[in-house]
Design a protein around this motif. Structure first.
Motif, PDB file in Angstrom:
ATOM      1  N   ALA A 180      12.344   5.205  11.511  1.00 13.11           N
ATOM      2  CA  ALA A 180      11.222   4.413  11.016  1.00 13.11           C
ATOM      3  C   ALA A 180      11.550   2.931  11.051  1.00 13.11           C
ATOM      4  CB  ALA A 180      10.883   4.831   9.590  1.00 13.11           C
ATOM      5  N   SER A 181      10.538   2.150  11.397  1.00 10.10           N
ATOM      6  CA  SER A 181      10.709   0.704  11.367  1.00 10.10           C
ATOM      7  C   SER A 181      10.593   0.227   9.922  1.00 10.10           C
ATOM      8  CB  SER A 181       9.654   0.034  12.248  1.00 10.10           C
ATOM      9  OG  SER A 181       8.367   0.396  11.800  1.00 10.10           O
ATOM     10  N   LYS A 182      10.863  -1.030   9.723  1.00 10.73           N
ATOM     11  CA  LYS A 182      10.782  -1.601   8.382  1.00 10.73           C
ATOM     12  C   LYS A 182       9.351  -1.456   7.862  1.00 10.73           C
ATOM     13  CE  LYS A 182      12.070  -5.817   5.925  1.00 10.73           C
ATOM     14  NZ  LYS A 182      10.878  -6.204   5.206  1.00 10.73           N
ATOM     15  N   VAL A 183       9.241  -1.114   6.601  1.00  3.38           N
ATOM     16  CA  VAL A 183       7.937  -0.958   5.975  1.00  3.38           C
ATOM     17  C   VAL A 183       7.231  -2.309   5.938  1.00  3.38           C
ATOM     18  CG1 VAL A 183       6.735  -0.347   3.833  1.00  3.38           C
ATOM     19  CG2 VAL A 183       8.705   0.989   4.566  1.00  3.38           C
ATOM     20  N   ARG A 184       5.982  -2.313   6.364  1.00  4.31           N
ATOM     21  CA  ARG A 184       5.190  -3.547   6.352  1.00  4.31           C
ATOM     22  C   ARG A 184       4.909  -3.933   4.913  1.00  4.31           C
ATOM     23  NH1 ARG A 184      -1.029  -4.221   8.159  1.00  4.31           N
ATOM     24  NH2 ARG A 184      -1.149  -2.428   6.806  1.00  4.31           N
ATOM     25  N   GLU A 185       5.266  -5.140   4.553  1.00  5.99           N
ATOM     26  CA  GLU A 185       5.042  -5.643   3.192  1.00  5.99           C
ATOM     27  C   GLU A 185       3.735  -6.418   3.146  1.00  5.99           C
ATOM     28  OE1 GLU A 185       7.119  -5.477   0.413  1.00  5.99           O
ATOM     29  OE2 GLU A 185       8.663  -4.292   1.405  1.00  5.99           O
ATOM     30  N   LEU A 186       2.895  -6.090   2.205  1.00  9.04           N
ATOM     31  CA  LEU A 186       1.657  -6.820   1.979  1.00  9.04           C
ATOM     32  C   LEU A 186       1.742  -7.487   0.612  1.00  9.04           C
ATOM     33  CD1 LEU A 186      -0.951  -4.144   3.148  1.00  9.04           C
ATOM     34  CD2 LEU A 186      -0.129  -6.118   4.429  1.00  9.04           C
ATOM     35  N   ALA A 187       1.278  -8.722   0.529  1.00  9.55           N
ATOM     36  CA  ALA A 187       1.270  -9.436  -0.745  1.00  9.55           C
ATOM     37  C   ALA A 187       0.047  -9.000  -1.541  1.00  9.55           C
ATOM     38  CB  ALA A 187       1.251 -10.936  -0.500  1.00  9.55           C
ATOM     39  N   PHE A 188       0.273  -8.408  -2.693  1.00  7.99           N
ATOM     40  CA  PHE A 188      -0.856  -7.918  -3.473  1.00  7.99           C
ATOM     41  C   PHE A 188      -1.823  -9.043  -3.825  1.00  7.99           C
ATOM     42  CE2 PHE A 188       2.111  -9.017  -6.869  1.00  7.99           C
ATOM     43  CZ  PHE A 188       1.288  -9.611  -7.812  1.00  7.99           C
ATOM     44  N   GLU A 189      -1.321 -10.274  -3.917  1.00  7.85           N
ATOM     45  CA  GLU A 189      -2.176 -11.414  -4.253  1.00  7.85           C
ATOM     46  C   GLU A 189      -3.307 -11.602  -3.239  1.00  7.85           C
ATOM     47  OE1 GLU A 189       1.147 -11.635  -3.778  1.00  7.85           O
ATOM     48  OE2 GLU A 189       2.003 -12.221  -5.706  1.00  7.85           O
ATOM     49  N   ASP A 190      -3.095 -11.142  -2.001  1.00 11.26           N
ATOM     50  CA  ASP A 190      -4.118 -11.266  -0.960  1.00 11.26           C
ATOM     51  C   ASP A 190      -5.218 -10.214  -1.092  1.00 11.26           C
ATOM     52  OD1 ASP A 190      -2.623 -13.340   0.113  1.00 11.26           O
ATOM     53  OD2 ASP A 190      -1.647 -12.055   1.608  1.00 11.26           O
ATOM     54  N   TYR A 191      -5.023  -9.222  -1.943  1.00  9.11           N
ATOM     55  CA  TYR A 191      -5.960  -8.101  -2.015  1.00  9.11           C
ATOM     56  C   TYR A 191      -6.472  -7.807  -3.423  1.00  9.11           C
ATOM     57  CZ  TYR A 191      -4.093  -7.446   2.602  1.00  9.11           C
ATOM     58  OH  TYR A 191      -3.716  -7.658   3.897  1.00  9.11           O
ATOM     59  N   VAL A 192      -5.910  -8.509  -4.406  1.00 11.51           N
ATOM     60  CA  VAL A 192      -6.284  -8.256  -5.801  1.00 11.51           C
ATOM     61  C   VAL A 192      -6.918  -9.518  -6.362  1.00 11.51           C
ATOM     62  CG1 VAL A 192      -5.450  -7.662  -8.110  1.00 11.51           C
ATOM     63  CG2 VAL A 192      -4.384  -6.624  -6.086  1.00 11.51           C
ATOM     64  N   SER A 193      -8.065  -9.338  -6.984  1.00 15.45           N
ATOM     65  CA  SER A 193      -8.686 -10.458  -7.693  1.00 15.45           C
ATOM     66  C   SER A 193      -8.830 -10.074  -9.161  1.00 15.45           C
ATOM     67  CB  SER A 193     -10.046 -10.811  -7.088  1.00 15.45           C
ATOM     68  OG  SER A 193     -10.923  -9.701  -7.175  1.00 15.45           O
ATOM     69  N   TRP A 194      -9.062 -11.053  -9.985  1.00 17.89           N
ATOM     70  CA  TRP A 194      -9.158 -10.821 -11.433  1.00 17.89           C
ATOM     71  C   TRP A 194     -10.573 -11.127 -11.901  1.00 17.89           C
ATOM     72  CZ3 TRP A 194      -4.821  -8.989 -13.916  1.00 17.89           C
ATOM     73  CH2 TRP A 194      -3.640  -9.066 -13.196  1.00 17.89           C
ATOM     74  N   LEU A 195     -11.063 -10.378 -12.827  1.00 15.22           N
ATOM     75  CA  LEU A 195     -12.382 -10.586 -13.381  1.00 15.22           C
ATOM     76  C   LEU A 195     -12.240 -11.117 -14.797  1.00 15.22           C
ATOM     77  CD1 LEU A 195     -15.455 -10.267 -13.030  1.00 15.22           C
ATOM     78  CD2 LEU A 195     -15.199  -7.945 -13.897  1.00 15.22           C
TER      79      LEU A 195
END
Length: 179
Positions: A164-179
């Motif tokens: 397996a290649s390195k796991v792709r890291e996603l920044a949660f800040e790009d996908y989570v917003s706050w209400l």
């Protein structure tokens, strides 16, 4: 394998070979699929197991579908042999006043994910595929799906052929917003 490690490190593997899960390991995978969220206890899914000679039968079905629907029949008939085992997950929604169809289809999708996680936890790997064959009227008819049913995924399972290649890291800040 710890649950968080499993969830944070899982990744699909498109190149699979034998051995594939069987016996108690395979039953554990199916049981994981049966434990998915299921509002109303409707069990709005079912599974078709494909291995051994079944892969050839599925190849014939895929070839027929490609020929009927102007697809690449040569490619289609090789697709089932990408792994030694496939579990076809079918959404089979039930009429219910409080549980909309979309929730039931999502539940079937959760079953695919849970089964892939269970395979990964036992040292196997897999890939959840859809594509034209999942939406083919010919495939649905040949597999005996009812009019209201749909294929949510072909879960290809086996042992990884490649590291397996390195796991792709996603920044949660790009996908989570706050209400």
């Amino acid at each position: 394998m710890k649950a968080l490690d499993l969830l944070l490190n899982r990744q699909s593997c498109p190149r699979l070979t034998a051995p594939a899960p069987e016996g108690a390991e395979l039953e554990t995978i199916w049981k994981a699929g049966l434990r998915t969220p299921d509002h109303g206890g409707l069990t709005p899914w079912r599974f078709i197991h494909v291995s051994g000679e079944g892969l050839g039968k599925l190849a014939d079905i895929f070839e027929q579908a490609a020929l009927a629907e102007a697809g690449d029949s040569e490619k289609a008939k090789t697709m089932p042999f990408r792994a030694p085992l496939i579990t076809i997950v079918i959404a089979s929604p039930k009429e219910h006043a409080k549980v909309p169809e979309i929730e039931q289809v999502i539940s079937a999708g959760c079953a695919v994910h849970a089964m892939q996680m269970a395979a990964f936890a036992q040292g196997y790997n897999g890939i959840w595929r859809t594509g034209p064959m999942a939406y083919s009227a010919t495939v649905k008819q040949q597999l005996g799906l009812a009019e209201h049913e749909s294929i949510v995924g072909f879960l290809y399972l086996g042992s990884p052929q490649t590291k397996a290649s390195k796991v792709r890291e996603l920044a949660f800040e790009d996908y989570v917003s706050w209400l």
